[in-house]
Design a protein around this motif. Structure first.
Motif, PDB file in Angstrom:
ATOM      1  N   SER A 225       0.832  -1.206   0.000  1.00 40.37           N
ATOM      2  CA  SER A 225       0.000   0.000   0.000  1.00 40.37           C
ATOM      3  C   SER A 225       0.866   1.257   0.000  1.00 40.37           C
ATOM      4  O   SER A 225       0.634   2.193  -0.770  1.00 40.37           O
ATOM      5  CB  SER A 225      -0.925   0.009   1.227  1.00 40.37           C
ATOM      6  OG  SER A 225      -1.873  -1.022   1.154  1.00 40.37           O
TER       7      SER A 225
ATOM      8  N   PRO B 266      -8.169  -7.150  -0.885  1.00 34.71           N
ATOM      9  CA  PRO B 266      -7.981  -6.020  -1.808  1.00 34.71           C
ATOM     10  C   PRO B 266      -8.515  -4.702  -1.250  1.00 34.71           C
ATOM     11  O   PRO B 266      -7.950  -3.634  -1.535  1.00 34.71           O
ATOM     12  CB  PRO B 266      -8.749  -6.448  -3.061  1.00 34.71           C
ATOM     13  CG  PRO B 266      -9.715  -7.488  -2.609  1.00 34.71           C
ATOM     14  CD  PRO B 266      -9.044  -8.179  -1.471  1.00 34.71           C
TER      15      PRO B 266
ATOM     16  N   LEU C 171      -6.282  -1.250  -0.946  1.00 31.22           N
ATOM     17  CA  LEU C 171      -6.741   0.004  -1.546  1.00 31.22           C
ATOM     18  C   LEU C 171      -6.943   1.074  -0.489  1.00 31.22           C
ATOM     19  O   LEU C 171      -6.470   2.216  -0.641  1.00 31.22           O
ATOM     20  CB  LEU C 171      -8.056  -0.241  -2.307  1.00 31.22           C
ATOM     21  CG  LEU C 171      -8.730   1.009  -2.895  1.00 31.22           C
ATOM     22  CD1 LEU C 171      -7.817   1.713  -3.884  1.00 31.22           C
ATOM     23  CD2 LEU C 171     -10.058   0.638  -3.543  1.00 31.22           C
ATOM     24  N   CYS C 172      -7.634   0.737   0.585  1.00 31.11           N
ATOM     25  CA  CYS C 172      -7.888   1.730   1.640  1.00 31.11           C
ATOM     26  C   CYS C 172      -6.593   2.131   2.336  1.00 31.11           C
ATOM     27  O   CYS C 172      -6.419   3.296   2.717  1.00 31.11           O
ATOM     28  CB  CYS C 172      -8.892   1.178   2.647  1.00 31.11           C
ATOM     29  SG  CYS C 172     -10.549   0.957   1.969  1.00 31.11           S
TER      30      CYS C 172
ATOM     31  N   ALA D   3      -3.705   2.328   0.902  1.00 31.83           N
ATOM     32  CA  ALA D   3      -3.064   3.282  -0.007  1.00 31.83           C
ATOM     33  C   ALA D   3      -3.719   4.656   0.106  1.00 31.83           C
ATOM     34  O   ALA D   3      -3.030   5.690   0.104  1.00 31.83           O
ATOM     35  CB  ALA D   3      -3.139   2.760  -1.439  1.00 31.83           C
ATOM     36  N   LEU D   4      -5.037   4.700   0.210  1.00 27.87           N
ATOM     37  CA  LEU D   4      -5.737   5.984   0.321  1.00 27.87           C
ATOM     38  C   LEU D   4      -5.397   6.694   1.633  1.00 27.87           C
ATOM     39  O   LEU D   4      -5.228   7.917   1.660  1.00 27.87           O
ATOM     40  CB  LEU D   4      -7.247   5.761   0.215  1.00 27.87           C
ATOM     41  CG  LEU D   4      -7.763   5.341  -1.163  1.00 27.87           C
ATOM     42  CD1 LEU D   4      -9.259   5.018  -1.097  1.00 27.87           C
ATOM     43  CD2 LEU D   4      -7.502   6.434  -2.197  1.00 27.87           C
TER      44      LEU D   4
END
Length: 254
Positions: A59, A136, A140-141, A143-144
């Motif tokens: 991430s 997944p 994704l979260c 990374a955000l």
């Protein structure tokens, strides 16, 4: 344009990307050295810690690839060269992120993904449809949330121009923290990265659910599914702070 110029000398790009991969791999080598002396760390096996490491590193690596150049913003604020970005018909944040874009950072993503692949094969996770779907979402979260921290750190440099190291403490320092089990750290630190700077939602809480481990601070297990909401709040707050920082910019006066 930056990517094309870096790929012009493909051997040079391959060597620098490989160097980035090897340099970041030393973090995991440190963990391997620890496990040459112990069988568990904070109650976690090597494969379980590899899962924490892999999710955090992947991430973070994705965000570092695209937003890693934001730590240069303070220098541009100090010398007034940010004015050029303001004159162009493109979002300022996008231009700051693309400033001296370093495609070699893809090595960090590859290295984190490789460790995660090992963890998925060796951790003995009892996969259910929920856990499969959560993986997944967690990446994704995560990374955000890291992206929001990068943007907040960049925005802070509008007021404190020499604050790149402060930003790094929460970005690079944050991903290193999340590579180890929360039980290794003081309770105040765990509370801080859960309720103040919510880095725990990058991987600690969802990963503990996937690994079927108890939650820190007595949190209920459903908190593992709050990462999307936390990521949305973090991104909204980071966006508001960034816009405030851009509006407060007054150049150098020269």
């Amino acid at each position: 344009m930056g990517i094309r110029s870096q790929l012009t000398y493909r051997l040079s790009f391959a060597v620098t990307a490989l160097g980035n991969l090897v340099a970041t791999a030393f973090d995991f080598v440190t963990i391997l050295l620890m496990f040459s002396q112990v069988h568990a760390l904070g109650g976690f096996s090597l494969a379980q810690i590899a899962f924490l490491y892999g999710t955090s590193a992947t991430s973070f690596g994705l965000v570092d690839l695209f937003l890693g150049s934001t730590d240069r913003l303070g220098a541009r604020v100090r010398d007034g060269t940010l004015d050029t970005f303001l004159l162009r018909p493109a979002p300022v944040l996008a231009q700051v992120a693309a400033d001296r874009f370093a495609a070699r950072r893809i090595g960090r993503v590859v290295q984190g993904g490789a460790v995660l692949g090992y963890a998925l094969a060796a951790a003995g996770i009892d996969w259910t449809p929920v856990r499969v779907a959560l993986l997944p979402v967690m990446l994704l979260c995560g990374a955000l949330i890291f992206a929001a921290v990068f943007v907040v750190g960049a925005a802070f440099q509008f007021w404190a121009q020499d604050a790149a190291e402060v930003q790094s403490a929460f970005t690079y320092g944050g991903t290193t923290l999340l590579q180890y089990p929360p039980g290794l750290f003081a309770q105040d630190l765990v509370r801080g990265v859960t309720f103040v700077v919510p880095l725990a939602f990058v991987n600690w809480l969802p990963a503990l659910y996937v690994l079927d481990r108890p939650m820190p601070e007595g949190l209920p297990r459903w908190t593992a599914f709050l990462a999307p909401a936390v990521a949305a709040v973090c991104c909204a707050g980071a966006g508001a702070l960034w816009r405030l920082g851009v509006r407060s910019y007054r150049s150098t006066g020269s």
